[in-house]
Every structure is written in structure tokens, then in C-alpha cells.
Design a protein around this motif. Structure first.
Motif, mmCIF file in Angstrom:
data_model
loop_
_atom_site.group_PDB
_atom_site.id
_atom_site.type_symbol
_atom_site.label_atom_id
_atom_site.label_comp_id
_atom_site.label_asym_id
_atom_site.label_seq_id
_atom_site.Cartn_x
_atom_site.Cartn_y
_atom_site.Cartn_z
ATOM 1 N N ALA A 2 32.265 30.080 40.971
ATOM 2 C CA ALA A 2 31.030 30.734 41.428
ATOM 3 C C ALA A 2 31.306 31.636 42.626
ATOM 4 C CB ALA A 2 29.980 29.678 41.786
ATOM 5 N N GLY A 3 32.096 31.143 43.587
ATOM 6 C CA GLY A 3 32.432 31.960 44.754
ATOM 7 C C GLY A 3 33.280 33.162 44.391
ATOM 8 N N PHE A 4 34.231 32.959 43.471
ATOM 9 C CA PHE A 4 35.102 34.039 43.008
ATOM 10 C C PHE A 4 34.267 35.130 42.324
ATOM 11 C CE2 PHE A 4 38.112 36.182 40.264
ATOM 12 C CZ PHE A 4 39.309 36.167 40.964
ATOM 13 N N LEU A 5 33.430 34.709 41.369
ATOM 14 C CA LEU A 5 32.612 35.681 40.629
ATOM 15 C C LEU A 5 31.563 36.340 41.522
ATOM 16 C CD1 LEU A 5 32.065 33.803 37.246
ATOM 17 C CD2 LEU A 5 33.599 35.731 37.713
ATOM 18 N N ALA A 6 30.980 35.571 42.442
ATOM 19 C CA ALA A 6 29.985 36.147 43.348
ATOM 20 C C ALA A 6 30.603 37.240 44.213
ATOM 21 C CB ALA A 6 29.371 35.053 44.220
ATOM 22 N N THR A 7 31.876 37.093 44.537
ATOM 23 C CA THR A 7 32.565 38.130 45.303
ATOM 24 C C THR A 7 32.663 39.414 44.484
ATOM 25 O OG1 THR A 7 33.861 36.461 46.473
ATOM 26 C CG2 THR A 7 34.694 38.727 46.528
ATOM 27 N N LEU A 8 33.060 39.278 43.229
ATOM 28 C CA LEU A 8 33.248 40.457 42.390
ATOM 29 C C LEU A 8 31.929 41.105 41.972
ATOM 30 C CD1 LEU A 8 36.140 39.156 40.106
ATOM 31 C CD2 LEU A 8 36.310 40.650 42.119
ATOM 32 N N VAL A 9 30.903 40.297 41.736
ATOM 33 C CA VAL A 9 29.639 40.834 41.224
ATOM 34 C C VAL A 9 28.652 41.146 42.353
ATOM 35 C CG1 VAL A 9 27.643 40.350 39.750
ATOM 36 C CG2 VAL A 9 29.933 39.627 39.024
ATOM 37 N N PHE A 10 28.351 40.167 43.195
ATOM 38 C CA PHE A 10 27.324 40.348 44.223
ATOM 39 C C PHE A 10 27.871 41.081 45.452
ATOM 40 C CE2 PHE A 10 25.254 37.417 41.514
ATOM 41 C CZ PHE A 10 23.901 37.453 41.784
ATOM 42 N N HIS A 11 28.939 40.567 46.050
ATOM 43 C CA HIS A 11 29.496 41.163 47.271
ATOM 44 C C HIS A 11 29.951 42.602 47.010
ATOM 45 C CE1 HIS A 11 32.588 41.946 50.356
ATOM 46 N NE2 HIS A 11 31.935 41.078 51.116
#
Length: 138
Positions: A9-18
């Protein structure tokens, strides 16, 4: 298993949200650097954005540990607020000075916005992966 989901979740949130919000900032002329930086970084020579996503995964595990069991609005606000403050404080007080990067009011505000949005992304991905079914606080 939930810890793997928190990392993902943290990995994907970095790529998508951040990085998604970073795109908006870049296109608006707020930040001079382009998102999704592919410049290799030491010691392994992986692209900077993947290094950032890896650390986003580690921070995702921290968020789960500290606020993953909250319910309702506290779940969402906890992720946003802790996501905004934790990584931003470490970046501005430790990482930026180590790398010789300038710390200013603009970098603090930008970091809080980017990382708060990232925290929201962690919460969303945890729900999507079924690791968390937010319920209203009783």
C-alpha cells in the motif's frame, strides 16, 4: 500477511498518490523537478522513484502499526495526518540536510501536502486489498 499489504500500500501510494500530486504541482509550475525521477541512486543504482516507493512501503508499515486499527473518520484522518507529518519531518530534518538540499517554508508545505495525500493513498490501498474494512466509531 497484513504487513506485506501495508508495504505494498505504501509503495503503490507513492507511485499513484504522491507522484500523481507531484505531476499536478509540476504542470502548475509549483515545483521545478519532474515527477517519476528515473535517475539511478546509490548504493544499488535503482531509479530514484523506485527508491522513494521502497521507503514509502516502509512508511506504510509504520502507518499501519500506528493508525491501522482506528475506525471511521479516525482511520482516514490518522493516515492523512501521520502520513503528512512523519515522512515530511524526517525528510526536512534528516534527509534534506544530509543531501545538502535547501529546507524552506515551501518545501515544508509541499512535503506536508504530498505526504498527506500519500497517507490517504495508503489508507485507500489497505481498504482495496481487504486489509481493513473501516467502520464507524461506536
Amino acid at each position: 500477511m497484513v504487513w506485506i499489504k501495508a508495504f505494498i500500500a505504501g509503495f503503490l501510494a507513492t507511485l499513484v498518490f504522491h507522484q500523481g500530486l507531484f505531476v499536478v504541482f509540476y504542470l502548475a509550475g509549483v515545483v521545478p523537478m519532474a515527477p517519476f525521477n528515473l535517475t539511478p541512486v546509490p548504493p544499488l543504482g535503482v531509479p530514484a522513484v523506485l527508491s522513494l516507493a521502497f521507503f514509502g512501503g516502509l512508511w506504510g508499515m509504520v502507518l499501519w502499526l500506528l493508525v491501522g486499527r482506528l475506525a471511521g473518520a479516525k482511520y482516514w484522518l490518522g493516515h492523512i495526518l501521520l502520513g503528512a507529518v512523519g515522512p515530511t519531518a524526517v525528510a526536512m530534518l534528516v534527509v534534506f540536510p544530509m543531501k545538502g538540499l535547501e529546507v524552506s517554508a515551501q518545501t515544508w508545505v509541499g512535503g506536508l501536502l504530498l505526504n498527506g495525500f500519500w497517507g490517504l493513498g495508503v489508507a485507500v490501498f489497505m481498504v482495496v486489498m481487504g486489509a481493513r474494512a473501516p467502520r464507524t466509531a461506536a
